[in-house]
Design an enzyme around this catalytic site. Structure first.
Site, mmCIF file in Angstrom:
data_model
loop_
_atom_site.group_PDB
_atom_site.id
_atom_site.type_symbol
_atom_site.label_atom_id
_atom_site.label_comp_id
_atom_site.label_asym_id
_atom_site.label_seq_id
_atom_site.Cartn_x
_atom_site.Cartn_y
_atom_site.Cartn_z
ATOM 1 N N ARG A 86 0.503 -12.292 42.706
ATOM 2 C CA ARG A 86 -0.773 -12.152 43.355
ATOM 3 C C ARG A 86 -1.999 -11.952 42.854
ATOM 4 O O ARG A 86 -2.147 -11.420 41.659
ATOM 5 C CB ARG A 86 -0.496 -10.586 44.442
ATOM 6 C CG ARG A 86 0.589 -10.844 45.170
ATOM 7 C CD ARG A 86 1.033 -9.512 46.043
ATOM 8 N NE ARG A 86 -0.180 -9.369 47.125
ATOM 9 C CZ ARG A 86 -0.136 -8.082 47.776
ATOM 10 N NH1 ARG A 86 0.548 -7.249 47.699
ATOM 11 N NH2 ARG A 86 -1.198 -8.201 48.670
ATOM 12 N N ASP B 13 -2.484 -6.287 58.264
ATOM 13 C CA ASP B 13 -1.043 -5.978 57.806
ATOM 14 C C ASP B 13 -0.229 -6.263 59.020
ATOM 15 O O ASP B 13 1.081 -6.318 58.973
ATOM 16 C CB ASP B 13 -0.747 -4.562 57.294
ATOM 17 C CG ASP B 13 -1.192 -4.478 55.841
ATOM 18 O OD1 ASP B 13 -1.679 -5.545 55.168
ATOM 19 O OD2 ASP B 13 -1.652 -3.448 55.387
HETATM 20 C C1 S3P Z 1 -4.635 -1.859 51.524
HETATM 21 C C2 S3P Z 1 -5.608 -2.538 52.089
HETATM 22 C C3 S3P Z 1 -5.201 -3.852 52.326
HETATM 23 C C4 S3P Z 1 -3.896 -4.052 53.009
HETATM 24 C C5 S3P Z 1 -2.770 -3.183 52.222
HETATM 25 C C6 S3P Z 1 -3.038 -1.887 51.648
HETATM 26 C C7 S3P Z 1 -5.324 -0.678 50.996
HETATM 27 O O1 S3P Z 1 -5.084 -4.851 51.494
HETATM 28 O O2 S3P Z 1 -3.320 -5.294 53.137
HETATM 29 O O3 S3P Z 1 -1.689 -3.263 52.740
HETATM 30 O O4 S3P Z 1 -4.317 0.490 50.950
HETATM 31 O O5 S3P Z 1 -6.187 -0.324 50.604
HETATM 32 P P1 S3P Z 1 -6.423 -5.657 50.967
HETATM 33 O O6 S3P Z 1 -7.656 -4.742 50.699
HETATM 34 O O7 S3P Z 1 -6.115 -6.709 50.283
HETATM 35 O O8 S3P Z 1 -7.076 -6.240 52.357
#
Ligand code: S3P
Length: 456
Positions: A145, A338
């Site tokens: 990632r 998500d």
């Molecule tokens: C999250 C932010 C989101 C989400 C992840 C949890 C967090 O990711 O997809 O499951 O807890 O801040 P991104 O910041 O990459 O959008």
């Protein structure tokens, strides 16, 4: 080759010595409907933050409703490894003995964050301001990632973080750096990036501010306020002043709307269903799934709305019926980021065409969720066309069963489990161990809701 059972995706001892790693398979008998009251585990995003902020606060933070999933437990283990005393006095209960802003100690070994992108990206921010060096590792999925989205702005603040060649983990963070507040305009709407910068900003000289292209979850800002540090918001920008001190508090974690989403969809797509989901977090930055399902015609009512630990919650009642396809409004994408694997199942059951665009972020989640969901839907016989930034699904026709590869992605596995409610024959889903990262007890909960699921 011998067979071992291990957590999926990890570059483990078993793989290293040449074992073939087996992960659980779910089998879902076709049909059924959802009924009754189902308890959903605690919010993953909030659970991570409770450990992180509780650890650097002064005094004790007591947490209830904590998600005992592998991801949030990876965060908990990381802070224990940095010298924080963290007790678990009962199910969902955690007591964090905060060490203050300057009290973390160098871990003796690299921190293993498993499958958890949130742990890695938020810790990159927090640890870039510590006096010690450390390394952050992840499993095979996390190691693919992108991390430059956090390391680039952190470097602008003065942090020194090395990634692998393609900007992926492991991260090697050099300690003892003096951070300077910056203003950063995020190119992608990401709560993880925003939170990483705010956590680094707590230690930086001057003001750190972050502008977002679309609203993202604001749990970090809310929890910081509960611990005594008020980040200010002006339109699309959040800013905080370095040098704050945090005070331990009591945090009640709401049930996770992202986990509830599977059952919201499950009930919505199966006529005759009526399901009650208590205490679900309905933070406005997380309710895209609710808005999208309602636009598709779902019957969802909210009762008992109240505040819990600085976050709004409600009991959700969902009644099954016939959904219809929609063009998903772009402004809802970040608010449901998500939940698209589950929403694609809703779209497969909805009459007509559903179009998602502006969601290229789905390609860099725990799996490429556009491709993996399209492959699985097509295997069931659903007309699904992946696009660069979304998907077109022509739904409403009966679909069959198949064997689906979840690619070790928890949300893919749970979404296809829900799809079984409308399938004509059994669905088998491979590589389901990582469901435990966000939803321990999923199979038990799904059975209780009326889904005929077994695991082997
Ligand atoms: C999250 C932010 C989101 C989400 C992840 C949890 C967090 O990711 O997809 O499951 O807890 O801040 P991104 O910041 O990459 O959008």
């Amino acid at each position: 080759m011998p067979i071992a059972r291990e957590r999926s995706g990890s570059p483990t001892y078993f793989q290293a010595v040449g074992y073939r790693v087996m992960s659980r398979t779910f089998t879902i008998a076709p049909g059924g409907r959802c009924a009754g009251t189902v308890d959903i585990p605690g919010d993953k995003s909030i659970s991570h933050r409770a450990i992180m902020l509780g650890s650097i606060a002064e005094g004790i933070t007591k947490v209830s409703g904590f998600l005992e999933g592998e991801d949030s437990l990876a965060t908990l283990a990381a802070f224990r490894a940095m010298g924080v005393r963290i007790e678990r006095p009962g199910p969902g209960r955690v007591t964090v003995h905060g060490v203050g802003m300057r009290g973390l100690r160098a871990p003796a070994a690299p921190l293993d964050l498993g499958n958890s992108g949130t742990s890695m990206r938020l810790l990159a921010g927090l640890l870039s301001a510590q006096p010690f060096d450390c390394e952050l590792h992840g499993d095979a999925s996390l190691t693919r990632r992108p991390m430059r989205r956090v390391t680039t702005p952190l470097a602008e603040m003065g942090a020194c973080i090395e990634t692998a060649e393609k900007g992926t983990p492991p991260l090697r963070i050099r300690g003892g750096k003096h951070l300077q507040g910056i203003h950063y305009r995020m190119p992608v709407a990401s709560a993880q990036v925003k939170s990483a910068l705010l956590l680094a900003g707590l230690y930086a000289e001057g003001e750190t501010s972050v502008s977002e292209p679309a609203p993202t979850r604001d749990h970090t800002e809310r929890m910081l306020a509960a611990l005594g540090c008020h980040a200010r918001r002006y339109n699309d920008t959040v800013c905080l002043q370095g040098g704050a001190r945090l005070r331990g508090t009591y945090i009640e974690v709401p049930a996770d709307i992202s986990s509830a989403a599977f059952f919201m969809v499950g009930a919505a797509i199966s006529p005759g269903s009526e399901l009650l989901l208590p205490r679900i977090g309905i933070n406005p930055t997380r309710i895209g799934v609710l808005s999208i399902l309602r636009l598709m015609g779902a019957d969802i009512t909210l009762t008992n709305e109240r505040m819990l630990g600085g976050e709004p919650v409600a009991d959700l009642r969902i009644r099954g019926g016939q959904l219809h396809g929609i063009d998903i409004p772009r402004e809802l994408v970040a608010l449901a980021i998500d939940e698209f694997p589950a929403l694609f199942i809703a779209a497969a059951c909805a009459e007509g065409r559903t179009v998602l665009s502006g969601a290229e972020e789905l390609r860099v989640k725990e799996s490429d969720r556009i491709q993996v969901m399209a492959d699985g839907l097509r295997a069931l016989g659903v007309e699904a066309s992946p696009t660069a930034d979304g998907m077109i699904i022509d739904g409403g026709r009966p679909y069959g069963g198949a064997t689906i590869d979840s690619h070790g992605d928890h949300r893919i596995a749970m979404s296809f489990a829900i799809a079984g409610l409308r399938a004509n024959s059994a669905i088998r889903i491979r590589d389901c161990d990582n469901v435990d990262t966000s939803f321990p007890g999923f199979v038990r909960t799904a059975c209780a809701a009326g889904i005929a699921i077994t695991q082997a």
